[in-house]
Design an enzyme around this catalytic site. Sequence first.
Site, PDB file in Angstrom:
ATOM      1  N   LYS A  86      22.645   3.676 -16.464  1.00  0.00           N
ATOM      2  CA  LYS A  86      23.076   4.537 -17.669  1.00  0.00           C
ATOM      3  C   LYS A  86      24.097   3.629 -18.408  1.00  0.00           C
ATOM      4  O   LYS A  86      24.901   2.821 -17.888  1.00  0.00           O
ATOM      5  CB  LYS A  86      23.558   5.853 -17.107  1.00  0.00           C
ATOM      6  N   SER A 161      23.817  14.493 -19.293  1.00  0.00           N
ATOM      7  CA  SER A 161      23.740  13.518 -20.347  1.00  0.00           C
ATOM      8  C   SER A 161      22.952  12.249 -19.925  1.00  0.00           C
ATOM      9  O   SER A 161      22.653  11.378 -20.886  1.00  0.00           O
ATOM     10  CB  SER A 161      25.298  13.199 -20.405  1.00  0.00           C
ATOM     11  N   SER A 185      24.897  16.225 -14.912  1.00  0.00           N
ATOM     12  CA  SER A 185      24.287  15.123 -15.722  1.00  0.00           C
ATOM     13  C   SER A 185      23.208  14.287 -14.898  1.00  0.00           C
ATOM     14  O   SER A 185      22.584  13.550 -15.647  1.00  0.00           O
ATOM     15  CB  SER A 185      25.142  14.339 -16.360  1.00  0.00           C
TER      16      SER A 185
HETATM   17  N1  GLN Z   1      26.635  18.797 -19.806  1.00  0.00           N
HETATM   18  C1  GLN Z   1      27.827  18.671 -19.134  1.00  0.00           C
HETATM   19  C2  GLN Z   1      28.893  18.281 -20.342  1.00  0.00           C
HETATM   20  O1  GLN Z   1      28.484  18.345 -21.290  1.00  0.00           O
HETATM   21  C3  GLN Z   1      28.048  17.778 -17.975  1.00  0.00           C
HETATM   22  C4  GLN Z   1      28.133  16.506 -18.401  1.00  0.00           C
HETATM   23  C5  GLN Z   1      28.065  15.522 -17.278  1.00  0.00           C
HETATM   24  O2  GLN Z   1      27.732  15.752 -16.197  1.00  0.00           O
HETATM   25  N2  GLN Z   1      28.354  14.186 -17.684  1.00  0.00           N
HETATM   26  O3  GLN Z   1      30.148  18.212 -19.846  1.00  0.00           O
END
Ligand code: GLN
Length: 494
Positions: A86, A161, A185
């Site tokens: 990532k 994400s 995420s």
């Molecule tokens: N979707 C969540 C957010 O927008 C979690 C994101 C993540 O785990 N990095 O914050």
Amino acid sequence: MTTPETASPAAFGDAQSIANDVSSGTRTAASVVANHLDRIATHDGEVHAFNVVTAERAMDAAESIDQRIAAGEDVGPLAGVPVAVKDNMCTRGVATTCSSKILEGWEPPYTATVVERLTNAGAIVVGKTNLDEFAMGSSTENSAFGPTHNPWDLDKVPGGSSGGSAAAVAAGFAPVSLGSDTGGSIRQPASLCGVVGVKPTYGAVSRYGLIAFGSSLDQIGPFTTTVADSATMFEVMGGHDPLDSTSANQPALAVSSKLDAGVDGLRVGIITEMAGDVIEGIDADVIARLRAAATALEAGGATVGEVSIPSSVYGLPAYYMVAPAEASSNLARFDGVRYGLRVDGANTALMNTASRTGGFGPEVKRRIMLGTYALSAGYRDAFYGKAQQIRTKIIEEFTAAYEHFDVLLSPASPSTAFALGDKAADPMAMYLNDVCTIPSNLSGQPSMSVPFGVGDDGMPIGVQILAPLMGDVVMFQVAAELERVANATNEAGA
Ligand code: GLN
């Protein structure tokens, strides 16, 4: 539904089989890497899992691994295994962007511990994957470089994400990849892309070199096609890291030790709030797969019950105070001076403002404003303080639940993959994707998503397994059982 050509998890074998072949000389690391690079070249134009493909470096690394093996060396448990990383984890000499314009042109001077440990075990980085900018989002549509597409249906999101990393594994671009999980995420995109995704216990895997979003929540973990591969990745990456002050001072958890143990005698609790009508918006086909997983574990000898985590319904609002608050502080360092993009201004303050205005996308700006507000004088107790109280309640309720259950079960995502563009304009609808995953970020406890069948639309569904702090071993034990059942069902149906 016919499977599109872009979906082919473990196209050239899973990590275990690649490592076996490469260490025994059946295949060369160079041929394995070349196969994956070819597949990326053919299909990533459609999927867009990668921000950058490090083809030349990967081929060089593969050749050096082949030479060491030819010389009789044991190069490690991930010999020749391609890994996609990532793009919010630092890689020395390779741009790290967080899919943000603000890091344009920045190359980190050091490499994240997880990447060091994987490459020391023989793995080969093939590229950096796309994400929602600074890991803020649930669909990978918030990337400054355009969205990633779900390999199972290119019109749908891969989740986020870590959507690029999940898609890379589902597409067969790499048998394994790395994600980060602040509110879901890793687990949510794993569910949407039909792969295994693990959020280890907070502190069990080093975060040195992960660009911080919400430091009290962030964890790094693997995406793989099998539970055993996730266990290997976890064991290679885990264990104390003196460079990360939040890293637990103990050796890596032996998560592969009980994969064959079955679930006889284990106590499994379905989280009531996430299994019916308490938390709204969880689709019926998702709940059906959760129930099927519970039934499968029962058939394996586990006892299954229900347990209420009443404060889990407040997890989402608490997270959307705590995470933005921490982000507003962490992202203050991107000021036009120290990293990446600079937009000139008449004085330093105007340069700072112009750089941040030009460099950050709308969701990141929204979070910074929300977080700054939540921490501001006069409001801190009402917002940030209240959120921390909810967090404590959730921890207490989980602790009480684990007096009666070894693991808990819930959906990983409230729905299967949705269409690109469907929720992009509605932040609240997007935030609701994290309703099942957030509580274990707030508590620091481990959780993972295991593929367990498909929904009414034929798209993958993952079941989430949760365990107590440092209970990652039993979580993997249960995951392995669900995987066996899912594989047996697939074979029977095929
Ligand atoms: N979707 C969540 C957010 O927008 C979690 C994101 C993540 O785990 N990095 O914050």
